[in-house]
Write a protein that holds these residues in place. Structure first.
Motif, PDB file in Angstrom:
ATOM      1  N   ARG A  73     -44.763   6.738  23.056  1.00  0.00           N
ATOM      2  CA  ARG A  73     -45.762   6.710  22.089  1.00  0.00           C
ATOM      3  C   ARG A  73     -46.924   7.838  21.583  1.00  0.00           C
ATOM      4  O   ARG A  73     -46.292   9.567  21.743  1.00  0.00           O
ATOM      5  CB  ARG A  73     -47.342   6.686  23.147  1.00  0.00           C
ATOM      6  N   LEU A  74     -48.189   7.748  21.386  1.00  0.00           N
ATOM      7  CA  LEU A  74     -48.951   8.496  20.136  1.00  0.00           C
ATOM      8  C   LEU A  74     -50.127   8.797  20.414  1.00  0.00           C
ATOM      9  O   LEU A  74     -51.064   7.899  20.740  1.00  0.00           O
ATOM     10  CB  LEU A  74     -48.670   8.904  18.799  1.00  0.00           C
ATOM     11  N   TYR A  75     -50.556   9.698  22.040  1.00  0.00           N
ATOM     12  CA  TYR A  75     -51.603   9.413  22.633  1.00  0.00           C
ATOM     13  C   TYR A  75     -52.010  10.550  21.873  1.00  0.00           C
ATOM     14  O   TYR A  75     -52.346  11.542  21.138  1.00  0.00           O
ATOM     15  CB  TYR A  75     -52.143  10.826  24.150  1.00  0.00           C
ATOM     16  N   ILE A  76     -53.836  10.035  21.086  1.00  0.00           N
ATOM     17  CA  ILE A  76     -55.107  11.053  20.289  1.00  0.00           C
ATOM     18  C   ILE A  76     -56.243  11.217  20.913  1.00  0.00           C
ATOM     19  O   ILE A  76     -56.770  10.749  21.331  1.00  0.00           O
ATOM     20  CB  ILE A  76     -55.578   9.593  19.422  1.00  0.00           C
ATOM     21  N   GLN A  77     -56.374  12.540  20.464  1.00  0.00           N
ATOM     22  CA  GLN A  77     -56.797  13.543  21.198  1.00  0.00           C
ATOM     23  C   GLN A  77     -58.462  12.550  20.682  1.00  0.00           C
ATOM     24  O   GLN A  77     -58.492  13.352  19.061  1.00  0.00           O
ATOM     25  CB  GLN A  77     -56.349  14.376  21.319  1.00  0.00           C
ATOM     26  N   SER A  78     -59.255  13.891  21.282  1.00  0.00           N
ATOM     27  CA  SER A  78     -60.658  13.586  20.469  1.00  0.00           C
ATOM     28  C   SER A  78     -61.953  14.023  21.479  1.00  0.00           C
ATOM     29  O   SER A  78     -61.707  14.232  22.517  1.00  0.00           O
ATOM     30  CB  SER A  78     -60.835  12.120  20.683  1.00  0.00           C
ATOM     31  N   LEU A  79     -62.993  14.714  21.151  1.00  0.00           N
ATOM     32  CA  LEU A  79     -64.262  15.544  21.298  1.00  0.00           C
ATOM     33  C   LEU A  79     -65.273  14.657  22.373  1.00  0.00           C
ATOM     34  O   LEU A  79     -65.455  15.348  22.973  1.00  0.00           O
ATOM     35  CB  LEU A  79     -64.570  16.512  20.095  1.00  0.00           C
ATOM     36  N   HIS A  80     -64.976  13.536  21.400  1.00  0.00           N
ATOM     37  CA  HIS A  80     -66.116  12.838  22.146  1.00  0.00           C
ATOM     38  C   HIS A  80     -65.949  10.956  22.437  1.00  0.00           C
ATOM     39  O   HIS A  80     -66.819  10.832  23.113  1.00  0.00           O
ATOM     40  CB  HIS A  80     -67.673  12.977  21.881  1.00  0.00           C
ATOM     41  N   ALA A  81     -64.964  10.627  22.329  1.00  0.00           N
ATOM     42  CA  ALA A  81     -64.535   9.535  22.497  1.00  0.00           C
ATOM     43  C   ALA A  81     -64.421   8.753  23.955  1.00  0.00           C
ATOM     44  O   ALA A  81     -64.234  10.065  25.255  1.00  0.00           O
ATOM     45  CB  ALA A  81     -63.145   9.192  21.563  1.00  0.00           C
ATOM     46  N   PRO A  82     -65.027   7.798  24.373  1.00  0.00           N
ATOM     47  CA  PRO A  82     -64.859   6.975  25.800  1.00  0.00           C
ATOM     48  C   PRO A  82     -64.492   7.060  26.332  1.00  0.00           C
ATOM     49  O   PRO A  82     -64.129   6.298  27.330  1.00  0.00           O
ATOM     50  CB  PRO A  82     -66.377   5.842  25.067  1.00  0.00           C
ATOM     51  N   ASP A  83     -62.682   7.080  26.168  1.00  0.00           N
ATOM     52  CA  ASP A  83     -61.841   6.612  26.194  1.00  0.00           C
ATOM     53  C   ASP A  83     -60.249   7.087  25.717  1.00  0.00           C
ATOM     54  O   ASP A  83     -61.148   7.996  24.292  1.00  0.00           O
ATOM     55  CB  ASP A  83     -61.349   4.662  26.118  1.00  0.00           C
ATOM     56  N   LEU A  84     -59.301   6.655  26.237  1.00  0.00           N
ATOM     57  CA  LEU A  84     -57.932   7.238  25.336  1.00  0.00           C
ATOM     58  C   LEU A  84     -57.199   6.976  24.673  1.00  0.00           C
ATOM     59  O   LEU A  84     -56.664   5.401  25.169  1.00  0.00           O
ATOM     60  CB  LEU A  84     -57.509   8.288  26.882  1.00  0.00           C
ATOM     61  N   GLY A  85     -57.495   6.466  23.451  1.00  0.00           N
ATOM     62  CA  GLY A  85     -56.413   6.325  22.416  1.00  0.00           C
ATOM     63  C   GLY A  85     -55.408   6.534  22.162  1.00  0.00           C
ATOM     64  O   GLY A  85     -55.005   7.454  22.511  1.00  0.00           O
ATOM     65  N   GLU A  88     -66.267   8.063  32.183  1.00  0.00           N
ATOM     66  CA  GLU A  88     -65.389  10.318  31.384  1.00  0.00           C
ATOM     67  C   GLU A  88     -65.397   9.988  30.111  1.00  0.00           C
ATOM     68  O   GLU A  88     -65.102   8.658  29.849  1.00  0.00           O
ATOM     69  CB  GLU A  88     -64.236  11.006  32.142  1.00  0.00           C
ATOM     70  N   GLU A  89     -65.157  10.791  29.393  1.00  0.00           N
ATOM     71  CA  GLU A  89     -65.473  10.522  28.463  1.00  0.00           C
ATOM     72  C   GLU A  89     -64.449  11.937  27.408  1.00  0.00           C
ATOM     73  O   GLU A  89     -65.172  13.135  28.384  1.00  0.00           O
ATOM     74  CB  GLU A  89     -66.338  10.630  26.919  1.00  0.00           C
TER      75      GLU A  89
END
Length: 378
Positions: A357-369, A65-66
């Motif tokens: 934590r601060l979870y960083i949302q992303s449109l195309h990242a291959p994982d959750l930062g 998933e990504e």
């Protein structure tokens, strides 16, 4: 033979010129006047506070998933996220026990939970959905009167149960135009400003227009007292506040001194995406891409924007990668700006802030930062 080669070349050049000048494109661009880009100055001074993210794999059951586009800590204590495959995943807050919670058959971009614990999803292809705890999907609304909802983007559930959500564009739907990214590019290039804010009342099962006239209406959040909405207008680098009680307000005609709506943050250094309430009054927004001087330079030249779509996609003026998330208060004060100039974590759309934590949302990242919450105090 010597005459044939030049004539053939001339014919090829003429065909190419005719293609660039006349080939039909789906957009009908309008002139607009962007503010002069102030760049990374003042509250947005360059830094590297977003570098070195910890990473959580989103893979599960042998499925890769990504694109953790939107993240919410659910009422059950689990972390939920949408991904590019169209699934909604859930996991423990530490990233363990990743599993698929639901599949809508579309692409959910934003979601929230109602008082009954149902997940209320803004599905870009299907409309506003309700997903119960067993993962059963129900369509709440996909029309406003006879007008179809083309690009459901983000949603927030108010204390009274009303669901405010954005329809990013009435011109370019994600399903009809090859996906969310492709449709957003067309809408922002055209600048016809057909995005709108809608409200669904589950008690009466009715859908109304709150406000219209936005260039790609995107993230949405409520003020702490529930009276105002904050809405990201991606295509024009700004964030609005809008009185939640208004109906059918045309933002293109709103006066600066209006008591119904106004621009809270203007001339941002990038394209604002999701809006997420955090701790201590913070509202987080992700600048999914930085501004591009070529794009701004074409704002008053519709012909050049038409020509752009006739070029190979590799030649489009796509902004360079740049990670950037920003926190502001309800009065528009910027209180945090976390950046990664390398753009190693692509298309940052916002931050989901928890105690730890601060979870960083992303449109195309291959994982959750993610970063530890202490990162805000650095």
């Amino acid at each position: 033979m010597r005459k044939t080669i030049p004539l053939s070349l001339a014919g090829m050049l003429l065909a190419a010129l005719l293609y660039l000048l006349t080939w039909p494109v789906p957009v009908d661009p309008v002139v607009w006047h962007p503010p002069s880009d102030a760049g990374y100055t003042g509250a947005f001074a360059p830094n590297e506070r977003l570098k070195g993210l910890n990473r959580i794999s989103l893979d599960h059951d042998g499925i890769k998933e990504e694109g953790p586009e939107h993240i919410v800590l659910g009422p059950d204590g689990l972390l939920y996220t949408t991904v590019a495959s169209g699934r909604i995943l859930r996991m423990q807050p530490d990233g363990t026990q990743v599993q698929s919670f639901a599949e809508t058959g579309g692409r959910v971009l934003g979601f929230d939970f109602d008082r009954a614990g149902n997940l209320i999803a803004a599905d870009s292809e299907r409309g506003l959905l309700s997903i119960d705890r067993a993962g059963v999907v129900t369509v709440l609304t996909d029309h406003v009167g006879s007008s179809p909802i083309q690009f459901t983007n983000s949603v927030i559930v108010a204390a009274d149960g009303r669901m405010y959500f954005t329809d990013a564009s009435t011109r370019f739907g994600a399903k009809q135009w090859g996906g969310t990214f492709e449709a957003s590019v067309l809408d922002i290039l055209e600048q016809s400003a057909t995005g709108r804010v809608l409200v669904y009342d589950p008690a009466s099962k009715t859908t109304e227009i709150v406000a219209k006239g936005m260039s790609f209406a995107n993230g949405i959040a409520l003020s702490s007292d529930g009276r105002n909405l904050f809405v990201a207008e991606t295509g024009r680098y700004r964030i609005w506040w809008i009185d939640a009680s208004v109906r059918d307000l045309n933002l293109s005609t709103v006066a600066a001194e209006s008591s119904q709506a106004g621009i809270l943050l203007d001339n941002l250094p990038g394209y604002p995406d999701n809006l997420m309430r955090g701790k201590k009054g913070r509202i987080w927004v992700g600048l999914v891409k930085p501004r591009n001087p070529t794009v701004d330079g074409m704002a008053e030249k519709p012909f050049l924007r038409r020509l752009t779509l006739r070029l190979p996609r590799s030649m489009w003026p796509v902004p360079v990668p740049y990670g950037h998330v920003v926190a502001f208060l309800e009065d528009g004060t910027i209180v945090a700006s976390l950046q990664d100039p390398t753009g190693a974590y692509p298309e940052t759309t916002a931050v989901t802030e928890t105690e730890d934590r601060l979870y960083i949302q992303s449109l195309h990242a291959p994982d959750l930062g993610w970063l530890p919450a202490e990162a805000l105090r650095r």
